[in-house]
Design an enzyme around this catalytic site. Sequence first.
Site, PDB file in Angstrom:
ATOM      1  CE  LYS A   1      -2.338  -1.120   3.787  1.00 21.13           C
ATOM      2  NZ  LYS A   1      -1.790  -2.463   4.138  1.00 21.13           N
TER       3      LYS A   1
ATOM      4  NE  ARG B   1      -4.521  -1.787   9.875  1.00 22.75           N
ATOM      5  CZ  ARG B   1      -3.427  -1.166   9.415  1.00 22.75           C
ATOM      6  NH1 ARG B   1      -3.442   0.106   9.145  1.00 22.75           N
ATOM      7  NH2 ARG B   1      -2.333  -1.854   9.217  1.00 22.75           N
TER       8      ARG B   1
ATOM      9  NE  ARG C   1       7.340  -2.645   5.981  1.00 16.61           N
ATOM     10  CZ  ARG C   1       6.024  -2.440   5.846  1.00 16.61           C
ATOM     11  NH1 ARG C   1       5.537  -2.006   4.702  1.00 16.61           N
ATOM     12  NH2 ARG C   1       5.199  -2.677   6.845  1.00 16.61           N
TER      13      ARG C   1
ATOM     14  NE  ARG D   1       6.222  -0.523  10.337  1.00 19.29           N
ATOM     15  CZ  ARG D   1       5.076  -0.542   9.688  1.00 19.29           C
ATOM     16  NH1 ARG D   1       4.964   0.082   8.540  1.00 19.29           N
ATOM     17  NH2 ARG D   1       4.047  -1.186  10.194  1.00 19.29           N
TER      18      ARG D   1
ATOM     19  NE  ARG E   1       2.058  -5.301  11.317  1.00 15.35           N
ATOM     20  CZ  ARG E   1       3.202  -5.145  10.641  1.00 15.35           C
ATOM     21  NH1 ARG E   1       4.295  -5.774  11.015  1.00 15.35           N
ATOM     22  NH2 ARG E   1       3.234  -4.358   9.593  1.00 15.35           N
TER      23      ARG E   1
HETATM   24  P1  AMP Z   1       0.589   0.215   9.090  1.00 16.43           P
HETATM   25  O1  AMP Z   1       1.737   1.155   8.949  1.00 16.43           O
HETATM   26  O2  AMP Z   1      -0.606   0.642   8.303  1.00 16.43           O
HETATM   27  O3  AMP Z   1       0.983  -1.210   8.833  1.00 16.43           O
HETATM   28  O4  AMP Z   1       0.134   0.272  10.624  1.00 16.43           O
HETATM   29  C1  AMP Z   1       1.007  -0.126  11.677  1.00 16.43           C
HETATM   30  C2  AMP Z   1       0.199  -0.347  12.955  1.00 16.43           C
HETATM   31  O5  AMP Z   1      -0.471   0.864  13.324  1.00 16.43           O
HETATM   32  C3  AMP Z   1      -0.906  -1.387  12.838  1.00 16.43           C
HETATM   33  O6  AMP Z   1      -0.427  -2.707  13.073  1.00 16.43           O
HETATM   34  C4  AMP Z   1      -1.871  -0.926  13.939  1.00 16.43           C
HETATM   35  O7  AMP Z   1      -1.393  -1.280  15.216  1.00 16.43           O
HETATM   36  C5  AMP Z   1      -1.767   0.596  13.840  1.00 16.43           C
HETATM   37  N1  AMP Z   1      -2.761   1.162  12.888  1.00 16.43           N
HETATM   38  C6  AMP Z   1      -2.505   1.808  11.713  1.00 16.43           C
HETATM   39  N2  AMP Z   1      -3.639   2.202  11.107  1.00 16.43           N
HETATM   40  C7  AMP Z   1      -4.661   1.792  11.916  1.00 16.43           C
HETATM   41  C8  AMP Z   1      -6.072   1.869  11.822  1.00 16.43           C
HETATM   42  N3  AMP Z   1      -6.690   2.447  10.782  1.00 16.43           N
HETATM   43  N4  AMP Z   1      -6.803   1.331  12.849  1.00 16.43           N
HETATM   44  C9  AMP Z   1      -6.210   0.755  13.906  1.00 16.43           C
HETATM   45  N5  AMP Z   1      -4.881   0.618  14.030  1.00 16.43           N
HETATM   46  C10 AMP Z   1      -4.100   1.137  13.057  1.00 16.43           C
END
Ligand code: AMP
Length: 190
Positions: free
Chosen positions: A16, A91, A130, A136, A148
């Site tokens: 994404k 989400r 990554r 990260r 996740r």
């Molecule tokens: P991402 O960078 O999108 O993979 O997000 C990393 C982490 O941030 C996820 O594993 C969640 O813990 C949190 N997170 C990001 N976006 C959301 C969302 N829309 N709703 C809930 N948690 C989120």
Amino acid sequence: MKKLNIVLFGPPGAGKGTQSTFLIEHYGLVHLSTGDLLRAEIKEETELGLQAKELMDVGQLVPDAVVIGMIRNKIEANLDAKGFIFDGFPRTKAQAEALDAMLNEKLEPIVAMLALEVPEEELVKRLLGRGATSGRADDQDEAVIRNRIREYESKTAPLKDYYGAQGKYKAVEGVGTIAEITARLVKAIG
Ligand code: AMP
């Protein structure tokens, strides 16, 4: 001109963020990634960031109210944008409903939900790769990565039906070169 509001959807590691970079430039959109916004809060060591970090470190979603509030602020600060690309948001169904309500009140609805499809083993491989370079923490531990993916399957994947019912769900094959996948997304946007 009609605004181009797009949800870029898919499990962690689907690409994404990578694909957003191109779409933002190509269509002149504002990028809204809740993951990036949360990581910025963590870096600044805000109260919100500290609370979110505990959940992110174990691969759980942060509460709906937190991410909905962040998105609301960003939308309100960019009301003249040509459109938004939502990356990693919504989400959950509650987030999708809140987003629809916000857009209906202030802007224009989502035109498409583009879902990048990638098999689980490929996701795990990509995320561990990554994690080796990005720093990260949530990309460095296979158990957290799998958690996740479980969160995605139980809480996020059902949004395909939510957007499908609105005629906006478009599946896009997420395996191939970056350029191939970009071309598929552009075609799906139409
Ligand atoms: P991402 O960078 O999108 O993979 O997000 C990393 C982490 O941030 C996820 O594993 C969640 O813990 C949190 N997170 C990001 N976006 C959301 C969302 N829309 N709703 C809930 N948690 C989120």
